[in-house]
Structure formats: C-alpha cells, structure tokens
Design a protein around this motif. Structure first.
Motif, PDB file in Angstrom:
ATOM      1  N   ALA A  53       3.664   1.181  -6.690  1.00 42.94           N
ATOM      2  CA  ALA A  53       3.764   0.693  -5.493  1.00 42.94           C
ATOM      3  C   ALA A  53       5.914   1.164  -5.464  1.00 42.94           C
ATOM      4  O   ALA A  53       6.289   1.616  -4.522  1.00 42.94           O
ATOM      5  CB  ALA A  53       4.151  -1.146  -5.270  1.00 42.94           C
ATOM      6  N   VAL A  54       6.572   1.541  -6.964  1.00 43.32           N
ATOM      7  CA  VAL A  54       7.707   1.818  -6.024  1.00 43.32           C
ATOM      8  C   VAL A  54       7.872   3.139  -6.147  1.00 43.32           C
ATOM      9  O   VAL A  54       9.226   3.290  -5.063  1.00 43.32           O
ATOM     10  CB  VAL A  54       7.887   1.295  -7.826  1.00 43.32           C
ATOM     11  CG1 VAL A  54       9.782   1.984  -8.564  1.00 43.32           C
ATOM     12  CG2 VAL A  54       7.957   0.153  -8.844  1.00 43.32           C
ATOM     13  N   GLU A  55       7.238   4.373  -6.425  1.00 44.32           N
ATOM     14  CA  GLU A  55       7.137   5.339  -5.727  1.00 44.32           C
ATOM     15  C   GLU A  55       7.515   5.308  -4.570  1.00 44.32           C
ATOM     16  O   GLU A  55       7.385   5.942  -4.268  1.00 44.32           O
ATOM     17  CB  GLU A  55       6.444   6.139  -6.416  1.00 44.32           C
ATOM     18  CG  GLU A  55       6.557   6.445  -8.800  1.00 44.32           C
ATOM     19  CD  GLU A  55       7.638   7.185  -8.041  1.00 44.32           C
ATOM     20  OE1 GLU A  55       8.840   7.616  -7.572  1.00 44.32           O
ATOM     21  OE2 GLU A  55       8.906   5.925  -9.371  1.00 44.32           O
ATOM     22  N   PHE A  56       6.226   4.287  -3.887  1.00 47.70           N
ATOM     23  CA  PHE A  56       5.846   4.112  -2.398  1.00 47.70           C
ATOM     24  C   PHE A  56       7.406   4.048  -1.375  1.00 47.70           C
ATOM     25  O   PHE A  56       7.287   4.934  -0.598  1.00 47.70           O
ATOM     26  CB  PHE A  56       4.640   3.067  -1.950  1.00 47.70           C
ATOM     27  CG  PHE A  56       4.880   3.967  -0.766  1.00 47.70           C
ATOM     28  CD1 PHE A  56       3.628   4.112  -0.173  1.00 47.70           C
ATOM     29  CD2 PHE A  56       4.950   2.289  -0.368  1.00 47.70           C
ATOM     30  CE1 PHE A  56       3.544   4.115   1.018  1.00 47.70           C
ATOM     31  CE2 PHE A  56       4.676   1.994   0.622  1.00 47.70           C
ATOM     32  CZ  PHE A  56       4.005   2.946   2.052  1.00 47.70           C
ATOM     33  N   ALA A  57       7.692   3.098  -2.448  1.00 48.24           N
ATOM     34  CA  ALA A  57       8.879   2.253  -1.375  1.00 48.24           C
ATOM     35  C   ALA A  57      10.149   3.616  -2.383  1.00 48.24           C
ATOM     36  O   ALA A  57      11.304   3.644  -0.983  1.00 48.24           O
ATOM     37  CB  ALA A  57       9.297   1.426  -2.555  1.00 48.24           C
ATOM     38  N   ARG A  58      10.261   3.839  -2.973  1.00 46.88           N
ATOM     39  CA  ARG A  58      11.853   5.281  -3.196  1.00 46.88           C
ATOM     40  C   ARG A  58      11.418   6.217  -2.208  1.00 46.88           C
ATOM     41  O   ARG A  58      12.246   6.569  -2.058  1.00 46.88           O
ATOM     42  CB  ARG A  58      11.908   5.299  -4.969  1.00 46.88           C
ATOM     43  CG  ARG A  58      11.998   4.347  -5.293  1.00 46.88           C
ATOM     44  CD  ARG A  58      12.100   5.281  -7.070  1.00 46.88           C
ATOM     45  NE  ARG A  58      12.354   4.197  -8.230  1.00 46.88           N
ATOM     46  CZ  ARG A  58      12.089   4.699  -9.504  1.00 46.88           C
ATOM     47  NH1 ARG A  58      11.155   5.526 -10.261  1.00 46.88           N
ATOM     48  NH2 ARG A  58      12.998   3.390 -10.172  1.00 46.88           N
TER      49      ARG A  58
END
Length: 332
Positions: free
Chosen positions: A303-308
């Motif tokens: 989820a963090v990578e998606f957001a970044r």
C-alpha cells in the motif's frame, strides 16, 4: 480465568486479523507521517480497533456507514476500502479513494457505501438519517450506521439527528465511541451516566457495551441492525473504549494521568486481549498469528509503494468539485 469465544472460529480469526490490519496499517502511517511523507494531521485509532471491527462485521455491504469523530482509518478499513486507496489518500495522491482531495479525516467511497466525514466533528449523523430515509423510501431493508465520539455528542446537530430519526422511525444505528476524552476534556464532564442515554427521550433502544471487546460490539450492533431491518426503528449504542494513543500525532497529552494511562494500556488493549483469548481457547496458535502478521505487513508495504508511485494532483485539481458562480441567478 479463560474467557469464552462466542463466535465460530472463522469469525474469531477474521476479527483478530482485521484488528491487526488496522494496527499495522496505522503503525506504518505513524512512521510515514513522522518522516514527512504524509502531510497534514494524523489521528490514529489505538484502543478503538475492537469497536471498529465489531461494528463493521455486523454490517452488510449494502448498509451505509456515515463516519464521524477523528479516529477514522480503522472505520475505513472495517468498511472494506482497500489499503492502497486509503494510503494514497493519506499521501494526497490521485489514486487515493478521493483522488487526493480528502486526506485522513475525509475519505469517502460511495460505491462501498461509505459516507465520508465533513469538516466539523459531529456532522455525520444528519447525513446518516437522510441516507436511512432514502433507503426506507426506496423500500430496501438497508440500514445506515453512523459513528461519533463522546465530544461530538455535545453538538446540536447530533441531537437534531436523533429527533429526526425517531420521528420518522428510520433504520439508523448511532454508535457513540466514548474514549473518555474529547481531545483534553474528560467524558465524565458530560451529564448522562451512559452516553447511550441520549436515546431515552426519543424512546429508542439503547445499550452501553465494552467497546474494547470486539465480540460485544459485534453482538450489540448486530442486534440493533436487525431491529432496524425489521422496521423497529433506530438505536443508540455507547461503545466504551480507551484511547491508547494521543489525540493526534504530536499531542503531548499533559492532561492525562500517566500511571492511569499505563494501567489502561495493560488492561484494555482490544487486540492483545483478544489475541490471548483466542490462544487460550485453541482457536489459533502463535505460529498462525505470526503468519497473519507477516501477511498483513506485506499488504501494508504494498500500500505504501502504491501511494508513493501515485502522482500528485495537478494544481488545477484544486478547482474540481467546488461551487462556482454564477449561483442562484447571479451574474458572471
């Protein structure tokens, strides 16, 4: 003394997994906020996880959740909003559930029947009543559930919603998450013995439950939703929780007694208590819980990578979804 598990094993496992998902997601949110990746303010749900999960599990996908209060991330997760969309919204990116317009306190997802928070605390109850009225007019048996904190019950809009819901006998469930503090004002300053008593003048069904017990919340909200589906009108539930985190990240909490705070962390942690309960009843093993945690950590990392990787909105996006002139016959 071992406390029984009063739901089937699959449901119990799902309860713990969902509480852990909220906790791990929010711990990562705290880290990313501390590193400056997430803008604005962040209010985390520590201590509320059992209340959020029990409430969410009691609802059908077709039921509305109109969120309120400040501790909302757990409620988004409990309603089924995907973690990448929530995280991207926290980052203010275009792949967020509100395309970066909302931030932590203003996630909405109409397709998943999540009605988002407005700008002021205690403002979600009147929209919930409107949603319940719409479902009643359409002839469905869908229910609207709406949440508010103890501090928000001091707003007139909350009491207006109670009046309207009672007058029209609407299928709406009011859940008051009483975490003992309206920022820095103790809930004991409020007059009712139980905040669910606010429903008494309107002849509503009321109940006050231990909100740190996910099964208790699930039972109480399920019962209230069933009454609403059967045309028996609205209910008010007080879910008594303990706020185990600061009001917001950066709050020094000088208003709290430190020894009492530490005692509550030991006694009223909904995740740790339920984890021990499932282990003692042989519902799960330590190894299975470790695997559960590892899988969730992978989900959160993705989820963090998606957001970044999601782009930031273009400057022109600030003019989307806002009112503009001419209004009501005004000239250009």
């Amino acid at each position: 003394m071992t406390q029984d598990v009063n739901v089937d094993d699959d449901t119990a496992r799902r309860f713990l997994e969902e509480m852990l998902r909220i906790d791990i997601f929010e711990e990562e949110t705290k880290e990313r906020f501390g590193d400056g990746e997430i803008p604005g303010f962040v209010h985390l749900s520590g201590g509320h996880e059992g209340s959020h999960v029990g409430m969410g599990a009691a609802m059908r996908d077709e039921d509305w959740l109109a969120v309120g209060g400040a501790r909302l991330i757990g409620q988004y997760i409990a309603k089924g909003v995907p973690l990448p969309e929530i995280m991207a919204e926290l980052y203010g990116r275009v792949d967020g559930s509100n395309r970066g317009h909302g931030g932590q306190m203003h996630v909405a997802d109409v397709d998943r029947k999540l009605y988002g928070h407005a700008a002021t605390i205690g403002s979600g109850q009147n929209p919930a009543v409107g949603l319940a009225l719409a479902e009643k007019v359409k002839g469905t048996d869908n229910v609207a559930v709406t949440t508010i904190g103890d501090g928000g019950t001091s707003r007139g809009s909350f009491h207006t919603a109670l009046v309207f819901a009672a007058y029209w006998d609407l299928p709406v469930v009011f859940v008051i998450e009483n975490n003992q503090w309206a920022i820095s004002t103790p809930a004991e300053s409020l007059s009712p013995d139980s905040l669910s008593d606010y429903g008494d003048p309107h002849n509503m069904a009321t109940e006050s439950v231990d909100g740190s017990d996910v099964e208790e919340v699930y039972r109480a909200v399920s019962d209230a939703i069933e009454r609403a589906r059967n045309g028996e009108g609205p209910s008010v539930i007080e879910s008594r929780v303990v706020r185990l985190v600061p009001h917001f990240e950066g709050d020094k909490e000088t208003y709290r007694d430190e020894a009492e705070y530490e005692r509550l962390k030991e006694e009223k942690d909904p995740i740790e208590n339920y984890r021990e309960r499932l282990l003692e009843n042989d519902v799960l093993t330590e190894g299975e819980i470790e695997d559960m945690v590892a899988n969730i950590q992978d989900e959160v990392s993705e989820a963090v990578e998606f957001a970044r990787e999601s782009p930031e909105p273009e400057p022109e996006a600030a003019y989307e979804h806002v009112y503009r002139t001419p209004l009501y016959g005004q000239g250009e």
